[in-house]
Design a protein around this motif. Structure first.
Motif, PDB file in Angstrom:
ATOM      1  N   PHE A   1      85.854  63.788 -36.764  1.00  0.00           N
ATOM      2  CA  PHE A   1      85.315  63.028 -35.631  1.00  0.00           C
ATOM      3  C   PHE A   1      85.915  63.509 -34.313  1.00  0.00           C
ATOM      4  CE2 PHE A   1      83.948  60.914 -39.339  1.00  0.00           C
ATOM      5  CZ  PHE A   1      82.694  60.439 -39.011  1.00  0.00           C
ATOM      6  N   HIS A   2      85.784  64.822 -34.111  1.00  0.00           N
ATOM      7  CA  HIS A   2      86.039  65.533 -32.852  1.00  0.00           C
ATOM      8  C   HIS A   2      84.818  66.427 -32.699  1.00  0.00           C
ATOM      9  CE1 HIS A   2      89.026  67.984 -30.175  1.00  0.00           C
ATOM     10  NE2 HIS A   2      87.838  68.570 -30.066  1.00  0.00           N
ATOM     11  N   THR A   3      84.088  66.243 -31.604  1.00  0.00           N
ATOM     12  CA  THR A   3      82.816  66.954 -31.399  1.00  0.00           C
ATOM     13  C   THR A   3      82.890  68.408 -31.850  1.00  0.00           C
ATOM     14  OG1 THR A   3      82.587  65.634 -29.392  1.00  0.00           O
ATOM     15  CG2 THR A   3      81.030  67.461 -29.695  1.00  0.00           C
ATOM     16  N   HIS A   4      81.902  68.835 -32.617  1.00  0.00           N
ATOM     17  CA  HIS A   4      81.828  70.250 -32.984  1.00  0.00           C
ATOM     18  C   HIS A   4      80.388  70.649 -33.228  1.00  0.00           C
ATOM     19  CE1 HIS A   4      82.608  67.871 -36.629  1.00  0.00           C
ATOM     20  NE2 HIS A   4      81.829  68.733 -37.281  1.00  0.00           N
ATOM     21  N   ALA A   5      80.037  71.821 -32.716  1.00  0.00           N
ATOM     22  CA  ALA A   5      78.748  72.431 -33.020  1.00  0.00           C
ATOM     23  C   ALA A   5      78.958  73.419 -34.151  1.00  0.00           C
ATOM     24  CB  ALA A   5      78.205  73.162 -31.795  1.00  0.00           C
TER      25      ALA A   5
ATOM     26  N   TYR B   1      86.454  64.030 -27.996  1.00  0.00           N
ATOM     27  CA  TYR B   1      85.423  62.983 -28.052  1.00  0.00           C
ATOM     28  C   TYR B   1      84.912  62.981 -29.479  1.00  0.00           C
ATOM     29  CZ  TYR B   1      85.581  62.663 -23.010  1.00  0.00           C
ATOM     30  OH  TYR B   1      86.023  62.461 -21.729  1.00  0.00           O
ATOM     31  N   PRO B   2      84.554  61.837 -30.028  1.00  0.00           N
ATOM     32  CA  PRO B   2      84.246  61.783 -31.457  1.00  0.00           C
ATOM     33  C   PRO B   2      82.948  62.466 -31.863  1.00  0.00           C
ATOM     34  CG  PRO B   2      84.047  59.602 -30.444  1.00  0.00           C
ATOM     35  CD  PRO B   2      84.670  60.497 -29.426  1.00  0.00           C
ATOM     36  N   ASP B   3      82.009  62.581 -30.934  1.00  0.00           N
ATOM     37  CA  ASP B   3      80.730  63.201 -31.326  1.00  0.00           C
ATOM     38  C   ASP B   3      80.036  63.763 -30.094  1.00  0.00           C
ATOM     39  OD1 ASP B   3      79.594  60.986 -30.043  1.00  0.00           O
ATOM     40  OD2 ASP B   3      79.444  59.871 -31.920  1.00  0.00           O
ATOM     41  N   ALA B   4      78.926  64.436 -30.325  1.00  0.00           N
ATOM     42  CA  ALA B   4      78.230  65.131 -29.236  1.00  0.00           C
ATOM     43  C   ALA B   4      77.739  64.152 -28.180  1.00  0.00           C
ATOM     44  CB  ALA B   4      77.055  65.931 -29.809  1.00  0.00           C
ATOM     45  N   ALA B   5      77.270  62.987 -28.600  1.00  0.00           N
ATOM     46  CA  ALA B   5      76.708  62.031 -27.647  1.00  0.00           C
ATOM     47  C   ALA B   5      77.774  61.520 -26.678  1.00  0.00           C
ATOM     48  CB  ALA B   5      76.063  60.870 -28.393  1.00  0.00           C
ATOM     49  N   SER B   6      78.942  61.191 -27.205  1.00  0.00           N
ATOM     50  CA  SER B   6      79.993  60.661 -26.328  1.00  0.00           C
ATOM     51  C   SER B   6      80.527  61.745 -25.400  1.00  0.00           C
ATOM     52  CB  SER B   6      81.116  60.026 -27.149  1.00  0.00           C
ATOM     53  OG  SER B   6      81.656  60.930 -28.076  1.00  0.00           O
ATOM     54  N   LEU B   7      80.597  62.991 -25.870  1.00  0.00           N
ATOM     55  CA  LEU B   7      80.999  64.095 -24.988  1.00  0.00           C
ATOM     56  C   LEU B   7      79.968  64.291 -23.877  1.00  0.00           C
ATOM     57  CD1 LEU B   7      82.789  66.586 -24.289  1.00  0.00           C
ATOM     58  CD2 LEU B   7      81.251  67.907 -25.764  1.00  0.00           C
ATOM     59  N   ALA B   8      78.703  64.331 -24.254  1.00  0.00           N
ATOM     60  CA  ALA B   8      77.646  64.585 -23.266  1.00  0.00           C
ATOM     61  C   ALA B   8      77.605  63.489 -22.211  1.00  0.00           C
ATOM     62  CB  ALA B   8      76.297  64.703 -23.964  1.00  0.00           C
ATOM     63  N   ALA B   9      77.868  62.241 -22.624  1.00  0.00           N
ATOM     64  CA  ALA B   9      77.838  61.130 -21.670  1.00  0.00           C
ATOM     65  C   ALA B   9      79.019  61.212 -20.704  1.00  0.00           C
ATOM     66  CB  ALA B   9      77.868  59.804 -22.427  1.00  0.00           C
ATOM     67  N   ALA B  10      80.192  61.605 -21.205  1.00  0.00           N
ATOM     68  CA  ALA B  10      81.408  61.585 -20.383  1.00  0.00           C
ATOM     69  C   ALA B  10      81.605  62.877 -19.610  1.00  0.00           C
ATOM     70  CB  ALA B  10      82.619  61.325 -21.269  1.00  0.00           C
ATOM     71  N   GLU B  11      81.297  64.024 -20.261  1.00  0.00           N
ATOM     72  CA  GLU B  11      81.608  65.324 -19.652  1.00  0.00           C
ATOM     73  C   GLU B  11      80.453  66.291 -19.923  1.00  0.00           C
ATOM     74  OE1 GLU B  11      85.418  66.486 -19.035  1.00  0.00           O
ATOM     75  OE2 GLU B  11      86.416  64.975 -20.274  1.00  0.00           O
ATOM     76  N   PRO B  12      79.327  66.083 -19.248  1.00  0.00           N
ATOM     77  CA  PRO B  12      78.143  66.888 -19.553  1.00  0.00           C
ATOM     78  C   PRO B  12      78.340  68.381 -19.335  1.00  0.00           C
ATOM     79  CG  PRO B  12      77.790  65.493 -17.606  1.00  0.00           C
ATOM     80  CD  PRO B  12      79.049  65.032 -18.259  1.00  0.00           C
ATOM     81  N   GLN B  13      79.212  68.766 -18.406  1.00  0.00           N
ATOM     82  CA  GLN B  13      79.425  70.205 -18.195  1.00  0.00           C
ATOM     83  C   GLN B  13      80.057  70.846 -19.423  1.00  0.00           C
ATOM     84  OE1 GLN B  13      78.363  72.241 -15.624  1.00  0.00           O
ATOM     85  NE2 GLN B  13      78.968  73.716 -17.211  1.00  0.00           N
ATOM     86  N   ILE B  14      80.955  70.115 -20.076  1.00  0.00           N
ATOM     87  CA  ILE B  14      81.603  70.682 -21.266  1.00  0.00           C
ATOM     88  C   ILE B  14      80.612  70.718 -22.432  1.00  0.00           C
ATOM     89  CG2 ILE B  14      83.516  70.452 -22.887  1.00  0.00           C
ATOM     90  CD1 ILE B  14      85.198  69.278 -20.670  1.00  0.00           C
ATOM     91  N   ALA B  15      79.728  69.736 -22.499  1.00  0.00           N
ATOM     92  CA  ALA B  15      78.676  69.798 -23.521  1.00  0.00           C
ATOM     93  C   ALA B  15      77.825  71.054 -23.312  1.00  0.00           C
ATOM     94  CB  ALA B  15      77.820  68.530 -23.472  1.00  0.00           C
ATOM     95  N   ALA B  16      77.532  71.363 -22.069  1.00  0.00           N
ATOM     96  CA  ALA B  16      76.779  72.597 -21.780  1.00  0.00           C
ATOM     97  C   ALA B  16      77.591  73.835 -22.144  1.00  0.00           C
ATOM     98  CB  ALA B  16      76.385  72.625 -20.303  1.00  0.00           C
TER      99      ALA B  16
END
Ligand code: AMP
Ligand code: ZN
Length: 119
Positions: free
Chosen positions: A102-106, A52-67
């Motif tokens: 533009f691949h989500t990363h913390a 996913y390109p950024d944290a927001a799009s990951l969190a919207a699509a796959e919130p468990q993986i954002a966690a």
């Protein structure tokens, strides 16, 4: 389909093992590796295996993986023993904020004094 590997994405290639990285932790959903241009004694990137390109799009699509990313960031900080002194978790979002991959990363940053506000 959302989350699929992107052929031209550097971090998808790191997930696939096609580009080398100093991996410090892996889970079923995440990979954590040292930043190639560290800005602090501890500078680790925690990324999802899915694209996913950024944290927001990951969190919207796959919130468990954002966690999962947030939990892994804490594990990285504990393993590098920077949790006691304090550390920072940063998701640069958009080119204007300094995002270059533009691949989500913390970013997990620690081991030195961290100023606020950041630059
Ligand atoms: P950002 O600017 O927030 O998109 O962060 C991208 C980060 O990826 C930067 O801190 C880069 O130093 C880091 N980086 C780029 N290429 C690599 C690589 N091959 N291995 C590890 N880190 C990398
Ligand atoms: Zn990717």
């Amino acid at each position: 389909m959302a989350g699929e590997r992107q052929a031209d994405c550097l971090f998808c290639k790191i997930v696939a093992g096609e580009v080398p990285a100093t991996v410090v932790r892996e889970t079923a959903t995440t990979v954590a590796f040292r930043d190639i241009n560290p800005q602090a004694p501890t500078h680790v990137l925690v990324i999802p295996r899915v694209h996913y390109p950024d944290a927001a799009s990951l969190a919207a699509a796959e919130p468990q993986i954002a966690a999962d990313i947030l939990r892994e960031a804490a594990e990285v900080a504990a393993e590098d023993k920077v949790d006691g002194s304090g550390y920072r978790i940063v998701f640069n979002t958009g080119a204007g904020a300094g995002q270059t991959v533009f691949h989500t990363h913390a970013h997990v940053l620690g081991g030195r004094g961290l100023q606020w506000p950041p630059g």
